[in-house]
Design an enzyme around this catalytic site. Structure first.
Site, PDB file in Angstrom:
ATOM      1  N   GLY A  90     -16.481 -65.029 -14.164  1.00 42.01           N
ATOM      2  CA  GLY A  90     -16.590 -66.477 -14.218  1.00 42.01           C
ATOM      3  C   GLY A  90     -17.568 -66.969 -13.146  1.00 42.01           C
TER       4      GLY A  90
ATOM      5  N   SER B 214     -19.475 -58.922 -12.952  1.00 41.88           N
ATOM      6  CA  SER B 214     -20.102 -60.237 -12.985  1.00 41.88           C
ATOM      7  C   SER B 214     -19.670 -61.016 -11.729  1.00 41.88           C
ATOM      8  CB  SER B 214     -19.741 -60.956 -14.290  1.00 41.88           C
ATOM      9  OG  SER B 214     -20.566 -62.061 -14.518  1.00 41.88           O
ATOM     10  N   TRP B 215     -19.108 -62.222 -11.883  1.00 43.31           N
ATOM     11  CA  TRP B 215     -18.571 -62.916 -10.705  1.00 43.31           C
ATOM     12  C   TRP B 215     -17.526 -62.058  -9.999  1.00 43.31           C
ATOM     13  CZ3 TRP B 215     -18.785 -66.361  -6.975  1.00 43.31           C
ATOM     14  CH2 TRP B 215     -17.607 -66.703  -6.308  1.00 43.31           C
TER      15      TRP B 215
ATOM     16  N   ASP C  43     -28.965 -56.361 -19.571  1.00 37.49           N
ATOM     17  CA  ASP C  43     -28.085 -57.457 -19.164  1.00 37.49           C
ATOM     18  C   ASP C  43     -28.930 -58.712 -18.984  1.00 37.49           C
ATOM     19  OD1 ASP C  43     -26.340 -59.223 -17.870  1.00 37.49           O
ATOM     20  OD2 ASP C  43     -25.357 -57.636 -16.727  1.00 37.49           O
TER      21      ASP C  43
ATOM     22  N   HIS D  28     -24.265 -57.149 -20.822  1.00 37.69           N
ATOM     23  CA  HIS D  28     -23.453 -57.585 -19.684  1.00 37.69           C
ATOM     24  C   HIS D  28     -21.966 -57.255 -19.797  1.00 37.69           C
ATOM     25  CE1 HIS D  28     -22.535 -60.045 -16.180  1.00 37.69           C
ATOM     26  NE2 HIS D  28     -21.666 -60.757 -16.879  1.00 37.69           N
TER      27      HIS D  28
END
Length: 316
Positions: free
Chosen positions: A43, A110-111, A265, A293
């Site tokens: 996120g 990711s986050w 990605d 991703h």
């Protein structure tokens, strides 16, 4: 190719009050006496799902999932109050202390990789290892690439839908325009912006189109938290100084680290993982040639599970 471990259910669930506003959902599954691992979702604002337990051998791992402030089952939903990177790092420490864990493996994409790096740099003595996917460094250039200009050239059809809620005269600063709508009192405008923002990310997350992922990102409950919290963080520079994660990477030099990144990605281009590996040369760096991703692309899933299995063997 390795695939996810079979579905399992939690053996314990908690709602942890971390301040006067926020209550976090925390769960444990797998082996209560196993290697502690915390799954750090993306996120910010993405939340966890049952599938996230399945990256780990349940006989070897004590698997901890939690929903970060404002998302998933944590409350209040989509709240931006007291919601910063430092708050999330402190929340992880509160969870570790609550569960009486000395050190744990950080697993994030990711986050989730961003927060894992920030936590590890703040508390390296509490980290037994790191397995990171889809590296996101949260620099201005990384945010601009996906939300202003860059990825737009690769997915112009999806980009047109992303632009739709924003008038032409505001498109020179799309992050600001979205942030204003996502934090407004106009519920209709807020929800329209949330869905457009979130679906853009979901559509770009896989090498091959995946309608299930795109639909998940477009669900109102998911989209509102994801879009509001992401825009809040990105508008404020992720509440970190520019290039902080690279500049402070030396604090992680004694921690075993595996980096996994899809060659194609588009959400978080591979340059970010390459830059991190340059300052953490001891890290194992795996480039997945046929992936984008998402953690659920076959090549990335295979590599992540091989990494968790290998870490478990090394701890035996």
């Amino acid at each position: 190719m390795r695939t996810l471990y079979p579905d399992i259910s939690p053996y314990a669930e908690y709602w942890l009050d971390v301040d006067s506003t926020h209550r976090l959902y925390v769960e444990e599954s797998g082996n209560p006496s196993g290697i502690p691992v915390i799954f750090i979702h993306g996120g910010p604002g993405g939340g966890t799902s049952a599938a996230h337990r399945s990256f780990f051998n349940p006989e070897r791992y004590r698997i901890i999932l939690f929903d970060q402030r404002g998302c998933g089952r944590s409350t209040p939903h989509a709240s931006l109050e007291n919601n910063t990177t430092a708050d999330l790092v402190q929340d992880m420490e509160k969870i570790r202390d609550h569960l009486n864990i000395d050190t744990w493996l950080l697993f994030g994409g990711s986050w989730g990789s961003t927060l894992a790096l920030a936590y590890g740099q703040a508390h390296p003595e509490r980290v037994s290892g790191m397995i990171l996917r889809g590296i996101f460094l949260c620099r201005k250039q990384d945010i601009d690439w996906f939300y202003q200009q860059g990825a737009s050239a690769l997915f112009p059809d999806y980009w047109a839908d992303y632009l739709q809620p924003i008038p032409v005269d505001e498109r020179q600063n799309l992050l600001q325009a979205y942030y204003q709508r996502l934090t407004s009192d106009n519920e209709i405008a807020r929800m329209a912006a949330a869905k457009a923002w979130s679906i853009w990310e979901g559509r770009c997350s896989t090498l091959h189109p995946n309608q299930d992922i795109a639909q998940h990102f477009g669900e109102p409950h998911v989209a509102l938290a994801m879009a509001r919290i992401e825009a809040h963080y990105f508008y404020h520079g992720c509440f970190m100084r520019e290039n902080q994660l690279i500049e402070d990477a030396g604090k992680l030099r004694d921690i075993p680290i595996t980096l996994v990144h899809g060659r194609y990605d588009v959400v978080c281009p591979i340059e970010q993982a390459f830059a991190l590996h340059q300052v953490l040369p001891h890290a194992e760096f795996n480039i997945i040639r046929d992936a984008g991703h998402s953690a659920f692309e076959p090549g990335i899933t295979d590599n992540l599970i091989r990494a968790t299995d290998r870490f478990a063997r090394q701890q035996a």
